[in-house]
Write a protein that holds these residues in place. Structure first.
Motif, PDB file in Angstrom:
ATOM      1  N   VAL A 184       0.848  -1.197   0.000  1.00  0.00           N
ATOM      2  CA  VAL A 184       0.000   0.000   0.000  1.00  0.00           C
ATOM      3  C   VAL A 184       0.881   1.243   0.000  1.00  0.00           C
ATOM      4  CG1 VAL A 184      -1.848   1.238   1.196  1.00  0.00           C
ATOM      5  CG2 VAL A 184      -1.700  -1.237   1.411  1.00  0.00           C
ATOM      6  N   MET A 188      -3.707   0.495  -3.608  1.00  0.00           N
ATOM      7  CA  MET A 188      -3.442  -0.910  -3.356  1.00  0.00           C
ATOM      8  C   MET A 188      -2.585  -1.486  -4.484  1.00  0.00           C
ATOM      9  SD  MET A 188      -4.944  -1.458  -0.499  1.00  0.00           S
ATOM     10  CE  MET A 188      -4.407  -3.166  -0.520  1.00  0.00           C
ATOM     11  N   ASN A 220     -10.227  -3.819  -2.770  1.00  0.00           N
ATOM     12  CA  ASN A 220     -10.818  -2.533  -3.135  1.00  0.00           C
ATOM     13  C   ASN A 220     -11.778  -2.047  -2.046  1.00  0.00           C
ATOM     14  OD1 ASN A 220      -9.424  -2.355  -5.556  1.00  0.00           O
ATOM     15  ND2 ASN A 220     -11.036  -3.344  -6.743  1.00  0.00           N
ATOM     16  N   ALA A 223      -9.724  -0.813   0.767  1.00  0.00           N
ATOM     17  CA  ALA A 223      -9.171   0.512   0.461  1.00  0.00           C
ATOM     18  C   ALA A 223     -10.210   1.609   0.689  1.00  0.00           C
ATOM     19  CB  ALA A 223      -8.667   0.533  -0.980  1.00  0.00           C
ATOM     20  N   ILE A 228      -8.178   4.886   1.143  1.00  0.00           N
ATOM     21  CA  ILE A 228      -7.040   4.732   0.226  1.00  0.00           C
ATOM     22  C   ILE A 228      -7.607   4.916  -1.181  1.00  0.00           C
ATOM     23  CG2 ILE A 228      -5.238   3.161  -0.575  1.00  0.00           C
ATOM     24  CD1 ILE A 228      -5.497   1.753   2.195  1.00  0.00           C
ATOM     25  N   PRO A 232      -5.735   1.523  -7.940  1.00  0.00           N
ATOM     26  CA  PRO A 232      -5.067   0.264  -7.564  1.00  0.00           C
ATOM     27  C   PRO A 232      -4.305  -0.336  -8.747  1.00  0.00           C
ATOM     28  CG  PRO A 232      -7.408  -0.111  -7.882  1.00  0.00           C
ATOM     29  CD  PRO A 232      -7.206   1.379  -7.984  1.00  0.00           C
ATOM     30  N   LYS A 287      -0.618  -1.784   7.346  1.00  0.00           N
ATOM     31  CA  LYS A 287      -1.876  -1.053   7.166  1.00  0.00           C
ATOM     32  C   LYS A 287      -3.039  -1.841   7.746  1.00  0.00           C
ATOM     33  CE  LYS A 287      -2.387   2.286   5.318  1.00  0.00           C
ATOM     34  NZ  LYS A 287      -2.518   3.697   5.799  1.00  0.00           N
TER      35      LYS A 287
END
Length: 292
Positions: A184, A188, A220, A223, A228, A232, A287
């Protein structure tokens, strides 16, 4: 005198129907003969280690099946009387439609069928049994070498390499899944390598691909939950298939246009590793441990 024979096969790939002849059943008059090839059984186990325990169990069950009518066993040859002929061997053909399968009964016209059993056994089962298998020194594929030297080694300590995500570590993930790399840094990143040229069953490879798509979906979702928001980057590493199996060729062709990930050859691994390093991609596991 009319007789019948059936070949016992180990089905190494149910989708492509790849199989190895392990044994032979011959019926003549009221006598039935059955024999397994120890060398072919051992070869089947080495060719498909994942199925070795199940194969041993299935053969044990098969012996129990025969023992109900067994009258004599010597020199690895089972000889027993049967009250039915074609129907008996047809029942064997439907005995198991999975790992072990008997072929449909085939007719033989011979006065010396029982005496010629060894000849038929050599012809149908033992032919081409001398195949070189070196389980103690397995050949390492080019793909595995490149994963180790061009990806694991340069990125070890920076991202998670050779890493298994455990079920429930990601939203709604209900299975463990191995990734060759996951990290990360504002987005991602993940890498999965699959060897189409190895001796893995095609259904195993297809399951891994399907699960990779599911893992991508859950990464996903992870994230989004952690804000985030970067684009990706998911890489599937598969070298072109070199054999003659049409199903594997077709699968490789289909992978060319799968939108969830970028398909690449193992020769690109060093380039991907360098990209991750320059982008300062960090460990996914760190993370994962952060509070949401």
């Amino acid at each position: 005198m009319a007789g019948y024979y059936s070949i016992l096969r180990f089905v190494s790939n149910p989708l492509s129907n790849e199989s190895i002849a392990l044994g032979l059943v011959v019926l003549s008059g009221r006598t039935a003969l059955f024999r397994l090839s120890d060398s072919k059984v051992e070869f089947a186990k080495k060719l498909s280690p994942a199925s070795a325990k199940l194969l041993t169990f299935s053969l044990g069950q098969l012996h129990q099946f025969f023992k109900q009518d067994l009258s004599d066993q010597s020199n690895q040859l089972m000889q027993f009387p049967v009250q039915i002929q074609h129907d008996f061997i047809a029942r064997l053909a439907s005995y198991n439609n999975g790992l072990l399968q008997f072929s449909e009964p085939a007719y033989i016209e011979s006065e010396q069928l029982v005496n010629q059993f060894e000849r038929y056994f050599e012809r149908f089962v033992e032919a081409n049994v001398l195949i070189s298998v070196k389980p103690n020194h397995p050949e390492v594929s080019v793909l595995k070498q490149r994963i180790q030297h061009n990806f694991y080694e340069p990125l070890r300590g920076s991202i998670d390499v050779d890493y298994t995500i455990r079920k429930r570590q990601l939203p709604a993930l209900y299975f463990d899944y191995h990734l060759d790399g996951v990290g990360v840094n504002g987005a991602m990143y993940a890498v999965k390598a699959i060897d189409l040229n190895a001796n893995h069953h095609l259904d195993t490879i297809q399951r891994e691909l399907s699960e990779f798509e599911s893992v991508i979906d859950r990464l996903n979702r992870f994230a989004r939950e952690r804000n985030i928001n970067g684009k990706p980057e998911y890489h599937l590493i598969v070298d072109p298939y070199k054999g003659d199996n049409k199903d594997r060729k077709e699968l490789y062709d289909i992978l060319q246009s799968t939108p969830q990930f970028t398909l690449g050859k193992s020769s690109k691994l060093a380039e991907i590793a360098e990209k991750f390093r320059k982008r300062k991609v960090g460990k996914f596991s760190e993370k994962l441990l952060e509070e949401a």
